[in-house]
Scaffold this active site. Sequence first.
Site, mmCIF file in Angstrom:
data_model
loop_
_atom_site.group_PDB
_atom_site.id
_atom_site.type_symbol
_atom_site.label_atom_id
_atom_site.label_comp_id
_atom_site.label_asym_id
_atom_site.label_seq_id
_atom_site.Cartn_x
_atom_site.Cartn_y
_atom_site.Cartn_z
ATOM 1 N N ARG A 59 85.264 112.808 -32.338
ATOM 2 C CA ARG A 59 85.199 112.573 -30.889
ATOM 3 C C ARG A 59 84.041 113.345 -30.263
ATOM 4 O O ARG A 59 83.552 112.965 -29.206
ATOM 5 C CB ARG A 59 86.500 113.033 -30.219
ATOM 6 C CG ARG A 59 87.699 112.211 -30.609
ATOM 7 C CD ARG A 59 88.915 112.670 -29.878
ATOM 8 N NE ARG A 59 88.738 112.478 -28.435
ATOM 9 C CZ ARG A 59 89.702 112.583 -27.541
ATOM 10 N NH1 ARG A 59 90.917 112.868 -27.937
ATOM 11 N NH2 ARG A 59 89.465 112.411 -26.271
ATOM 12 N N LYS A 95 78.214 115.497 -25.010
ATOM 13 C CA LYS A 95 79.327 114.563 -24.761
ATOM 14 C C LYS A 95 79.872 114.758 -23.359
ATOM 15 O O LYS A 95 80.073 113.802 -22.611
ATOM 16 C CB LYS A 95 80.439 114.809 -25.789
ATOM 17 C CG LYS A 95 81.773 114.187 -25.402
ATOM 18 C CD LYS A 95 82.872 114.492 -26.395
ATOM 19 C CE LYS A 95 83.604 115.789 -26.215
ATOM 20 N NZ LYS A 95 84.662 115.799 -25.184
ATOM 21 N N ASN A 96 80.121 116.029 -22.995
ATOM 22 C CA ASN A 96 80.839 116.270 -21.740
ATOM 23 C C ASN A 96 79.984 116.057 -20.496
ATOM 24 O O ASN A 96 80.522 116.019 -19.392
ATOM 25 C CB ASN A 96 81.459 117.675 -21.741
ATOM 26 C CG ASN A 96 82.660 117.726 -22.664
ATOM 27 O OD1 ASN A 96 83.149 116.686 -23.097
ATOM 28 N ND2 ASN A 96 83.142 118.923 -22.960
ATOM 29 N N ASP A 129 85.479 126.031 -24.920
ATOM 30 C CA ASP A 129 85.236 125.083 -26.018
ATOM 31 C C ASP A 129 84.571 125.728 -27.236
ATOM 32 O O ASP A 129 84.340 125.054 -28.243
ATOM 33 C CB ASP A 129 84.382 123.902 -25.523
ATOM 34 C CG ASP A 129 85.144 123.035 -24.526
ATOM 35 O OD1 ASP A 129 86.375 123.153 -24.442
ATOM 36 O OD2 ASP A 129 84.485 122.237 -23.828
ATOM 37 N N ARG A 152 97.457 120.066 -18.866
ATOM 38 C CA ARG A 152 96.151 119.829 -18.234
ATOM 39 C C ARG A 152 96.386 118.927 -17.010
ATOM 40 O O ARG A 152 96.201 117.724 -17.055
ATOM 41 C CB ARG A 152 95.177 119.188 -19.225
ATOM 42 C CG ARG A 152 94.790 120.146 -20.338
ATOM 43 C CD ARG A 152 93.837 119.519 -21.324
ATOM 44 N NE ARG A 152 92.519 119.308 -20.763
ATOM 45 C CZ ARG A 152 91.564 118.607 -21.379
ATOM 46 N NH1 ARG A 152 91.796 118.051 -22.544
ATOM 47 N NH2 ARG A 152 90.374 118.462 -20.814
ATOM 48 N N CYS A 208 98.352 116.696 -23.764
ATOM 49 C CA CYS A 208 97.183 117.165 -24.485
ATOM 50 C C CYS A 208 97.623 118.108 -25.585
ATOM 51 O O CYS A 208 98.640 118.765 -25.474
ATOM 52 C CB CYS A 208 96.279 117.866 -23.506
ATOM 53 S SG CYS A 208 94.968 118.715 -24.303
HETATM 54 C C1 EPZ Z 1 86.363 119.815 -19.218
HETATM 55 O O1 EPZ Z 1 87.720 119.406 -19.109
HETATM 56 C C2 EPZ Z 1 85.935 119.485 -20.629
HETATM 57 N N1 EPZ Z 1 86.113 118.061 -20.861
HETATM 58 C C3 EPZ Z 1 86.758 120.285 -21.628
HETATM 59 O O2 EPZ Z 1 86.205 120.051 -22.912
HETATM 60 C C4 EPZ Z 1 86.620 121.777 -21.318
HETATM 61 O O3 EPZ Z 1 87.475 122.497 -22.169
HETATM 62 C C5 EPZ Z 1 86.988 122.040 -19.867
HETATM 63 O O4 EPZ Z 1 86.202 121.200 -18.976
HETATM 64 C C6 EPZ Z 1 86.759 123.482 -19.443
HETATM 65 O O5 EPZ Z 1 85.415 123.823 -19.602
HETATM 66 C C7 EPZ Z 1 85.194 117.209 -20.453
HETATM 67 O O6 EPZ Z 1 84.180 117.576 -19.874
HETATM 68 C C8 EPZ Z 1 85.403 115.777 -20.761
HETATM 69 P P1 EPZ Z 1 88.847 121.660 -16.106
HETATM 70 P P2 EPZ Z 1 88.412 119.349 -17.683
HETATM 71 O O7 EPZ Z 1 89.310 120.737 -15.040
HETATM 72 O O8 EPZ Z 1 87.412 118.917 -16.680
HETATM 73 C C9 EPZ Z 1 93.005 123.459 -14.647
HETATM 74 C C10 EPZ Z 1 86.256 119.607 -25.219
HETATM 75 O O9 EPZ Z 1 86.729 120.216 -26.211
HETATM 76 N N2 EPZ Z 1 93.146 122.237 -13.820
HETATM 77 O O10 EPZ Z 1 87.572 122.394 -15.873
HETATM 78 O O11 EPZ Z 1 89.630 118.538 -17.830
HETATM 79 C C11 EPZ Z 1 93.089 123.162 -16.136
HETATM 80 O O12 EPZ Z 1 94.419 123.081 -16.572
HETATM 81 C C12 EPZ Z 1 87.024 119.484 -23.940
HETATM 82 O O13 EPZ Z 1 85.147 119.048 -25.227
HETATM 83 C C13 EPZ Z 1 94.181 122.159 -12.914
HETATM 84 O O14 EPZ Z 1 95.019 123.060 -12.800
HETATM 85 O O15 EPZ Z 1 88.786 120.866 -17.469
HETATM 86 C C14 EPZ Z 1 92.315 124.331 -16.720
HETATM 87 O O16 EPZ Z 1 93.151 125.448 -16.814
HETATM 88 C C15 EPZ Z 1 88.442 119.776 -24.025
HETATM 89 N N3 EPZ Z 1 94.285 121.021 -12.162
HETATM 90 C C16 EPZ Z 1 91.244 124.605 -15.659
HETATM 91 O O17 EPZ Z 1 91.697 123.955 -14.473
HETATM 92 C C17 EPZ Z 1 93.388 119.999 -12.248
HETATM 93 O O18 EPZ Z 1 93.528 119.013 -11.514
HETATM 94 C C18 EPZ Z 1 89.868 124.066 -15.983
HETATM 95 O O19 EPZ Z 1 89.982 122.707 -16.409
HETATM 96 C C19 EPZ Z 1 92.318 120.121 -13.147
HETATM 97 C C20 EPZ Z 1 92.222 121.249 -13.939
#
Ligand code: EPZ
Length: 424
Positions: free
Chosen positions: A399, A22-23, A307, A122, A117
Amino acid sequence: MDKLVIRGGNRLSGRVTASGSKNSSLPVIAATLLVGEGRFTLHRIPDLQDIRTFTGLLDHLGTETSFSDNTLTVSAENVESILAPYELVKKMRASIYVLGPLLARFGEARVSLPGGCAFGPRPIDLHLMAMEKLGAEISIETGFIRAKAKKGKLQGGCIDFPISSVGATGNALMAAVLAEGTTTLVNAAAEPEIETLCRFLSAMGAHIEGTGTTELRIEGVDRLRAVEFTNVFDRIEAGTLLAAAAITKGSITLDGVEPLQLRSVLKKFSLAGCDVTHSDQSVTLESPETLRATSVTAKPYPSFPTDMQAQWTALMTQAEGVSRITDKVYHERFNHIPELNRLGAHIDILKNQAVVHGPRKLSGTKVMSTDLRASACLVLAGLVADGVTEVLRVYHLDRGYEKIEEKLSGLGAEISREKYQEFI
Ligand code: EPZ
């Protein structure tokens, strides 16, 4: 609404094939917006609500999509709108993935701010920072991100991410491939989902060096082309199915996977006492009679994935000893703990760490899904609980898990889907 009804106690056994990720599907589908000519054919796209929500957003922008038998075709020839509305964006945070490609192709984009969320803050500041580094002017107005390339076209730049972000790296990549000049991404996310996006963009004609590493160098090109592409397997679904075998003292073979991408998770299964073997495209797991308590800390790839931590927590309720589950990606991702405790687990949350005391006999009851991985964790607990567990609000699970009850019942679980009325 739907619920899953599980009668626990069956040992899982047999073979099952992993679905497409999915991701990685989501940024790949978003990247089709970069091309104004031709039709993409994307294979191994999972048939999931999130995919339908996302293609719905793209169709709103003007794409023509069709989806059957896990193959999605997309033509972005007639895209004219650069506006992603609140009504569609609020359904899924990953909608932010349209920002980079729209900005790269049209020089501007308006994307509604994604909402909150279920498991803590996030933010999207890194996405916006990346677009600014590529020469975009960003403002937030009436709940929308308004982004405009100052010179009409994005310009290459150096983006040094203070923390690793999958989404912001994906957006930066999709923006940089059509930007003028060279872009460097430092501390880029190296998750397989990003590697897959790099491979897809390269097949489309993008120039990317460093694929699979945390430093990416992108030479912008004038145009990209529509291609045929096969998506990677879903490593989180794969880990969840292996956990289902392990928690039921079962033994399964998982086909259609690349074991290297699962190495941090497989290592933990081995440490917990499971016998794990693999070939090129499959993994076999045999569970011991008694699992050993094994702590995990979720961190960016190649470490243990955030995840998978909820599912690991469910597994550890059946292991002998005390295990500690820490999440360094989402510090507050523990919504599943009270529900696991309602099933009979003994888990304390101490300073952003779940401390699991096992093994505990779980007994079935009604439990509530709060997000995708929390739901998966409750299904795993239900597989081993005495009696019947009803997992409510199963739309969260839908989802991200394709045909989950079919896959689990094919392995011998007693699980079915039923309708119910929720009283509010
Ligand atoms: C992706 O989300 C995945 N979603 C998430 O999967 C997964 O948990 C996550 O990566 C981490 O591996 C999709 O791919 C659609 P990040 P993403 O930006 O890209 C911080 C699931 O269950 N951050 O890598 O949104 C954030 O808060 C889902 O399938 C900022 O601070 O995650 C986190 O602590 C849920 N500012 C860290 O970075 C930003 O602008 C990593 O988040 C962006 C992120």
